[in-house]
Design an enzyme around this catalytic site. Structure first.
Site, mmCIF file in Angstrom:
data_model
loop_
_atom_site.group_PDB
_atom_site.id
_atom_site.type_symbol
_atom_site.label_atom_id
_atom_site.label_comp_id
_atom_site.label_asym_id
_atom_site.label_seq_id
_atom_site.Cartn_x
_atom_site.Cartn_y
_atom_site.Cartn_z
ATOM 1 N N CYS A 2 0.901 -1.590 -0.165
ATOM 2 C CA CYS A 2 -0.322 -0.074 -0.226
ATOM 3 C C CYS A 2 0.731 1.459 -0.156
ATOM 4 C CB CYS A 2 -1.207 0.364 0.934
ATOM 5 S SG CYS A 2 -1.772 -1.413 1.186
ATOM 6 N N ARG A 27 5.073 -0.252 -5.844
ATOM 7 C CA ARG A 27 4.585 -1.067 -4.693
ATOM 8 C C ARG A 27 3.764 -2.276 -4.808
ATOM 9 N NH1 ARG A 27 6.445 2.138 0.017
ATOM 10 N NH2 ARG A 27 5.113 1.098 1.738
ATOM 11 N N GLY A 99 -1.160 -1.458 6.470
ATOM 12 C CA GLY A 99 -0.201 -2.792 7.140
ATOM 13 C C GLY A 99 -1.447 -3.860 7.203
ATOM 14 N N LYS A 484 25.091 -14.953 5.123
ATOM 15 C CA LYS A 484 25.150 -14.123 5.540
ATOM 16 C C LYS A 484 26.190 -13.554 6.596
ATOM 17 C CE LYS A 484 21.250 -12.105 3.966
ATOM 18 N NZ LYS A 484 21.409 -13.390 3.116
ATOM 19 N N HIS A 503 30.558 -34.689 15.116
ATOM 20 C CA HIS A 503 30.131 -36.200 13.518
ATOM 21 C C HIS A 503 31.191 -34.857 12.510
ATOM 22 C CE1 HIS A 503 27.493 -39.345 13.981
ATOM 23 N NE2 HIS A 503 26.789 -38.099 14.554
ATOM 24 N N LYS A 603 23.718 -8.872 -7.350
ATOM 25 C CA LYS A 603 22.609 -8.843 -6.580
ATOM 26 C C LYS A 603 21.856 -9.782 -7.956
ATOM 27 C CE LYS A 603 19.288 -8.251 -3.640
ATOM 28 N NZ LYS A 603 18.869 -8.384 -2.709
#
Length: 608
Positions: A2, A27, A99, A484, A503, A603
């Site tokens: 939104c 969006r 939201g 990351k 292990h 990217k």
């Protein structure tokens, strides 16, 4: 996602609102509307579909006024329709909302108990009624909003306009972004800087929990405790507004903090928040009632999302899952048949190895599905069914919000597959979908641990190596955490299933080796604690990510504990991804590396 725009202007605002909303089209949305004060009276125009429909409606029935709010809606509660389009109004209040209000059913019952008649299926309308009731009880607009905000659970950005109040507009944010634009004798609200770029380059970004009262010449900002606060003003470049970092130091930080919002928007496409049912568009194409196996292939972080999905499909749908990294899958000539469903996961939808794997499966007769963030991408175009993530543009090379949105899609897909196959009862589906619906709120809580994670990361940045451990769906998350940390800080890190510690990896443990243990309290928590004790006995430094009960049951084995919200099992991989990302981000910041563009990485990997 939104989009919100608000204008306290010096000229007619309706055309300016539409112009600003056009800049938010990226969006994604399915309806649009505006509300304008006309001689002190709230009037609105709303249309389903694209902004050109709203533009045409305003051409036929113009709105003359200098104060207004506008909205592009991505449907959550209630399908795309004019009656569900924003702004929503009740009495003297108009509101736009980005939201999800998680406790809307409780609020709806209360409002209907007052005798109020609801006009839509949305959660947003509840907010308008609650604020209007406060006005009816004698509150000022400012006091009315202050009274209602603490009652709203979930993630939201809101902008309010009031009948008879031409020089006041109120906005609030919790988990969803909202910015203030400063003009000459004018003030603005917007979801991001690009919406405000036609009007001003002077921007104030509201922080989590903030709410603000605007007039044409003033701004008052309050924090979540209603204490007055000062928020800085920054310059925004019109040409770079689409990729503006806002008030964050890096794109990655911004994208981590966007996750409550984008997870909510992604879930809204795949579950019905009102009925608590999975509702995945195009799921019939997958043929879950007939297939013998799911094949998943992806690269990097998307592959780890697929690994989590393997656990979900096998547990909730009793479907065997074959999964492999695409660079291996494409060459090993795995048997594929027509009674199988092949699912490919890619943020960009252009990953070369993943695309090649897709084409191999297609040639062998399998049904093809894609989880992508770019609906017009090659992988999407070549698939039989596309399950799009609504993550929005992700600028940081290290995937954050794309990963959690992929998980959100895959969780909904697994739940509906389980229902289709008769594995899950209606009650079990409702419970699982209810857990998914609460994830945006859990994500907001998880982000509140950032200060302690930042402090923790400063000492971790001195470590030459790190180990991540997890069991069940936390094992793929351990792999993602290690990836990351490697990507961003260049610290060597490995992720392991906790049961594999003895292990081999246990040989690496010493006092210089931080060990991250991802372990929400669940049915296998005690097993993970046993592995943690083995690390402690060898002098390893343990960082435990768990909930309050897990912390209490851990004894004194952990050196540091990050206490997370108590979340349902299906929600844990998504929610726990946020602190894992924050650990890597802040460690990299302390290391001084290029967080948004780590060395040697791109990217989208569009070549082999």
């Amino acid at each position: 996602m939104c989009g919100i725009v608000g204008i306290l202007g010096a000229s007619e605002v309706a055309p300016r609102l539409v112009d600003a909303l056009k800049r938010l089209e990226y969006r994604g949305y399915d309806s649009a509307g505006v509300a304008v004060l006309v001689d002190g009276t709230l009037e609105r125009r709303r249309e389903e579909g694209k902004l050109r429909n709203l533009d045409a409606a305003l051409g036929k029935n113009p709105l003359a006024g200098t104060s207004g709010i506008g909205h592009t809606r991505w449907a959550t509660h209630g399908g795309p329709s004019t009656r569900n389009a924003h702004p929503h109004m009740a009495g003297r209040v108009a509101v736009v909302h980005n939201g999800i209000i998680e406790n809307y059913l409780e609020l709806r019952a209360e409002i209907e108990g007052f005798g109020s008649v609801l006009e839509s299926d949305t959660d947003t309308e509840m907010v308008a009624h609650l604020v209007n009731r406060e006005l009816d009880n004698g509150s000022t607009p400012k006091d009315a909003v202050a009274a209602v905000l603490p009652r709203l659970h979930g993630a939201f950005a809101l902008a309010f306009l009031f009948a008879g109040e031409d020089n006041i507009m109120i906005g609030a944010r919790k988990g969803s972004p909202l910015a203030i634009g400063h003009g000459e004798g004018e003030m603005f609200f917007g979801s991001d800087a690009i919406a405000l770029s036609p009007f001003t380059d002077r921007i104030t970004y509201l922080e989590e929990g903030d709410w603000a009262v605007l007039t044409r010449t003033s701004v008052e900002v309050f924090d979540a405790q209603n204490a007055p606060v000062s928020r800085g003003e920054s310059k925004s470049s019109v040409t770079s507004a689409l990729i503006d970092k806002g008030n964050f130091r890096h794109f990655m930080a911004k994208e981590i903090h966007e996750q409550p919002e984008v997870i909510g928007h992604t879930l809204s496409r795949y579950i019905d928040f009102g009925t608590r049912k999975a509702s995945v568009p195009g799921i019939e194409t997958a043929g879950f009632d007939k297939i013998s196996r799911v094949i998943i292939s992806a690269c990097g972080t998307a592959y780890y999302a697929g690994l989590v999905a393997k656990y979900w499909f096998e547990k909730y749908a009793r479907l065997p899952v074959e999964i492999d990294v695409a660079s291996e899958f494409r060459y090993r000539e795995t048997p594929v048949s027509e009674d199988e469903f092949a699912l490919f996961i890619s943020q960009s939808g252009e990953t070369a190895d993943t695309l090649a794997s897709l084409r191999y499966c297609k040639q062998n007769g399998a049904r093809i599905g894609a989880v992508v963030n770019v609906a017009e991408s090659t992988i999407a175009r070549e698939s039989d069914v596309v399950f799009q993530t609504i993550a929005g543009p992700e600028i940081g090379v290290a995937s954050t919000k794309a990963f959690t949105c992929q998980l959100a899609v895959l969780a909904a897909l697994a739940v509906q597959a389980g229902r289709i196959r008769g594995v899950l009862s209606e009650e079990q589906e409702s419970e699982l979908v209810g857990a998914l619906a609460e994830i945006p709120g859990y994500a907001v809580q998880a982000l509140k641990r950032e200060v302690e994670i930042e402090r923790l990361s400063q000492s971790l940045s001195k470590a030459p190596n790190a180990l991540y451990l997890g069991r069940g769906t936390n094992f793929p998350l351990a792999l993602e955490g290690a990836l990351k940390l490697k990507e961003l800080s260049y610290i060597h890190a490995e992720g392991y299933a906790a049961g594999e510690l003895k292990h081999g990896p246990i040989a690496l443990i010493d006092e210089n080796m931080p060990v991250f243990v991802i372990a929400p309290y669940d049915g296998i928590y005690s097993k993970t604690v046993s592995n943690m004790q083995e690390v402690a006995a060898r002098g390893g430094r343990i960082v435990l990510l768990t909930d309050a009960r897990g912390a209490a049951e851990s004894g004194n084995a952990a050196d540091d504990v990050v206490i997370m919200p108590d979340v349902p099992e299906i929600a844990a991989p998504i929610v726990y991804a946020l602190p894992v990302q924050l650990i890597s981000y802040h460690t990299a910041v302390f290391m001084g590396t290029d967080v948004d563009q780590p060395r040697n990485l791109a990217k989208s990997v569009t070549v082999e």
